[in-house]
Design a protein around this motif. Structure first.
Motif, PDB file in Angstrom:
ATOM      1  N   HIS A 197      -4.838  -5.528  -7.684  1.00  0.00           N
ATOM      2  CA  HIS A 197      -4.734  -4.143  -8.122  1.00  0.00           C
ATOM      3  C   HIS A 197      -5.644  -3.846  -9.308  1.00  0.00           C
ATOM      4  O   HIS A 197      -6.248  -2.770  -9.388  1.00  0.00           O
ATOM      5  CB  HIS A 197      -3.280  -3.813  -8.459  1.00  0.00           C
ATOM      6  CG  HIS A 197      -2.381  -3.834  -7.260  1.00  0.00           C
ATOM      7  ND1 HIS A 197      -1.012  -4.017  -7.340  1.00  0.00           N
ATOM      8  CD2 HIS A 197      -2.657  -3.701  -5.936  1.00  0.00           C
ATOM      9  CE1 HIS A 197      -0.499  -4.001  -6.120  1.00  0.00           C
ATOM     10  NE2 HIS A 197      -1.480  -3.812  -5.265  1.00  0.00           N
TER      11      HIS A 197
ATOM     12  N   SER B 158      -7.761  -4.903  -0.186  1.00  0.00           N
ATOM     13  CA  SER B 158      -6.461  -4.646   0.442  1.00  0.00           C
ATOM     14  C   SER B 158      -6.331  -5.419   1.745  1.00  0.00           C
ATOM     15  O   SER B 158      -5.265  -5.980   2.048  1.00  0.00           O
ATOM     16  CB  SER B 158      -6.291  -3.147   0.691  1.00  0.00           C
ATOM     17  OG  SER B 158      -5.078  -2.886   1.360  1.00  0.00           O
TER      18      SER B 158
ATOM     19  N   GLN C 230      -9.117  -3.561  -7.929  1.00  0.00           N
ATOM     20  CA  GLN C 230      -9.302  -2.321  -7.185  1.00  0.00           C
ATOM     21  C   GLN C 230      -9.587  -1.142  -8.108  1.00  0.00           C
ATOM     22  O   GLN C 230     -10.300  -0.212  -7.732  1.00  0.00           O
ATOM     23  CB  GLN C 230      -8.069  -2.039  -6.325  1.00  0.00           C
ATOM     24  CG  GLN C 230      -7.953  -2.915  -5.094  1.00  0.00           C
ATOM     25  CD  GLN C 230      -6.679  -2.675  -4.309  1.00  0.00           C
ATOM     26  OE1 GLN C 230      -5.621  -2.484  -4.898  1.00  0.00           O
ATOM     27  NE2 GLN C 230      -6.771  -2.688  -2.990  1.00  0.00           N
TER      28      GLN C 230
ATOM     29  N   ASN D  63     -10.760  -1.192  -0.383  1.00  0.00           N
ATOM     30  CA  ASN D  63     -10.189  -1.387   0.951  1.00  0.00           C
ATOM     31  C   ASN D  63     -10.334  -2.837   1.404  1.00  0.00           C
ATOM     32  O   ASN D  63      -9.420  -3.404   2.009  1.00  0.00           O
ATOM     33  CB  ASN D  63     -10.863  -0.462   1.958  1.00  0.00           C
ATOM     34  CG  ASN D  63     -10.464   0.991   1.790  1.00  0.00           C
ATOM     35  OD1 ASN D  63      -9.465   1.301   1.153  1.00  0.00           O
ATOM     36  ND2 ASN D  63     -11.250   1.895   2.348  1.00  0.00           N
TER      37      ASN D  63
ATOM     38  N   ASN E  47       0.778  -1.230   0.000  1.00  0.00           N
ATOM     39  CA  ASN E  47       0.000   0.000   0.000  1.00  0.00           C
ATOM     40  C   ASN E  47       0.811   1.282   0.000  1.00  0.00           C
ATOM     41  O   ASN E  47       0.414   2.255  -0.626  1.00  0.00           O
ATOM     42  CB  ASN E  47      -0.971   0.010   1.185  1.00  0.00           C
ATOM     43  CG  ASN E  47      -2.230  -0.755   0.860  1.00  0.00           C
ATOM     44  OD1 ASN E  47      -2.445  -1.138  -0.276  1.00  0.00           O
ATOM     45  ND2 ASN E  47      -3.057  -0.997   1.849  1.00  0.00           N
TER      46      ASN E  47
ATOM     47  N   THR F 192      -7.608  -1.107   5.844  1.00  0.00           N
ATOM     48  CA  THR F 192      -6.825  -1.561   4.688  1.00  0.00           C
ATOM     49  C   THR F 192      -5.932  -2.747   5.028  1.00  0.00           C
ATOM     50  O   THR F 192      -5.359  -3.364   4.137  1.00  0.00           O
ATOM     51  CB  THR F 192      -5.936  -0.432   4.142  1.00  0.00           C
ATOM     52  OG1 THR F 192      -5.075   0.049   5.192  1.00  0.00           O
ATOM     53  CG2 THR F 192      -6.782   0.714   3.592  1.00  0.00           C
TER      54      THR F 192
END
Length: 292
Positions: free
Chosen positions: A187, A202, A190, A199, A52, A261
Motif C-alpha cells: 500500500h 495489486s 502504491q 495495479n 481492494n 488488479t
C-alpha cells in the motif's frame, strides 16, 4: 470435501439478521451509487477480492480506521450447516497457519470471520453484500454474506464446498499478508506509483493470496485428508471464472491487461496450484517472480 467432525473455530461472529438490512437501494462508492443490478459483475469480481474493496469503501490509503459501530454477535443455530462449515474451514486455516508460523518461531494470530446479511459495519467502513467477500486489515476480520455462494453458482455454475473453502482461505491469505507486513508495504508503494504500477502490485498481492490458499489446502489435506475427487477441479474452475480477463470479456467485451488488479484466469490457477502442489510459503513470492 471431508470436513464433518473436524474442529470448529470460535472466532466467528454471526451478524446475520442484525438489522443491517438487505436488498433494495444501491451501494455507494465515494459518493457515487450503483444499483443492485449494476453491481453483479462487481460482486463476482470481488470473489476472493481481498483488500481492494476497502479502498472503494473507505478510501483508505494509510491503514486509518473508520469508527465502527459494535454489533452483538448471535449464537449460530445448531442446525445451520452453512455456518458450521464456515467455522470448520476457519478452524482448519487456524490449525494450518499456527503450525507454519510456529515452525518459524512465531505465533499466529487468527482473524475473525463475520457472517452478515445485506450490510455490515467494519473497521474499514460500511460494507454490503455487493462487495463480495473481503478482508479488513484495520479490524483483522474477514466478512462474507453467504448468499454470495448462491450467486456464484447461479452465474458461473461454480459450486462445491472446496470452492467455498477456497474463498475463505484466500481471504485468510490476506490476513497472513497483513501479519507479515506485506500489505502495508504494498500500500505504501502504491501511493508513490502510477495507476498502472499500482495495479501490477495489486495483482501480485492477490496472486500471493491465491498461493497461500493453496498452501493451506496442501497442509490441511496432509493432516486431515480433506480432499475428495473433484474438489481441486472446482477450486480451479472458480479461479478461472474470476480472472480479470474473463470478467472483462463478460462485462465490457474486451480485455485491458493494464487495468488488471487480481490477475488473469491462468495466473490465478497457476499460483493456487503452486501453493497446493508445494505447500511452501516461500514458493508464493510473487513479488520476486520473473513471470506471473
Amino acid at each position: 470435501m471431508r470436513w464433518d467432525g473436524n474442529r470448529e473455530s470460535d472466532n466467528v461472529e454471526d451478524r446475520r439478521g442484525d438489522g443491517g438490512g438487505g436488498g433494495g437501494g444501491g451501494f455507494s462508492f465515494g459518493g457515487g451509487s450503483l444499483s443492485i443490478g449494476g453491481v453483479v459483475i462487481a460482486l463476482i469480481a470481488s470473489f476472493i477480492f481481498g483488500i481492494n474493496p476497502l479502498t472503494l469503501l473507505s478510501g483508505m490509503s494509510g491503514g486509518g480506521q473508520v469508527q465502527q459501530q459494535q454489533t452483538p454477535a448471535h449464537e449460530t443455530p445448531a442446525d445451520d450447516r452453512e455456518a458450521k462449515f464456515m467455522r470448520t474451514v476457519l478452524g482448519d486455516t487456524e490449525d494450518t497457519w499456527a503450525g507454519l508460523f510456529k515452525a518459524q518461531g512465531e505465533t499466529y494470530q487468527p482473524p475473525k470471520l463475520v457472517l452478515f446479511t445485506g450490510r455490515v459495519q467494519t473497521g474499514c467502513g460500511a460494507g454490503q453484500s455487493a462487495t463480495g467477500p473481503f478482508y479488513c486489515p484495520a479490524d483483522r476480520k474477514v466478512y462474507i454474506d453467504l448468499d454470495f455462494y448462491r450467486l456464484m453458482q447461479q452465474r458461473f455454475h461454480v459450486s462445491g464446498e472446496f470452492a467455498q473453502a477456497y474463498v475463505i482461505a484466500h481471504e485468510v491469505g490476506h490476513h497472513v499478508q497483513n501479519l507479515m507486513g506485506l500489505s502495508d508495504q504494498v500500500h505504501r508503494a502504491q501511493q508513490q506509483a502510477s495507476e498502472k504500477e499500482g495495479n501490477a502490485l495489486s495483482v501480485k498481492l492477490e496472486l500471493q493470496a491465491d498461493c497461500y490458499a493453496g498452501v493451506w489446502a496442501f497442509h490441511a489435506n496432509q493432516a486431515r485428508q480433506i480432499l475428495e475427487q473433484g474438489d481441486v477441479e472446482t477450486a480451479l474452475s472458480a479461479a478461472t471464472a474470476i480472472g480479470d480477463d474473463a470478467l472483462q470479456r463478460q462485462s465490457q467485451g474486451q480485455v485491458v491487461p493494464d487495468s488488471f488488479t487480481h490477475g488473469s484466469s491462468a495466473q490465478r490457477v497457476r499460483w493456487f496450484k503452486r501453493g497446493l502442489e508445494t505447500g511452501e510459503v516461500a514458493q508464493c513470492d510473487t513479488f520476486q517472480a520473473r513471470q506471473l
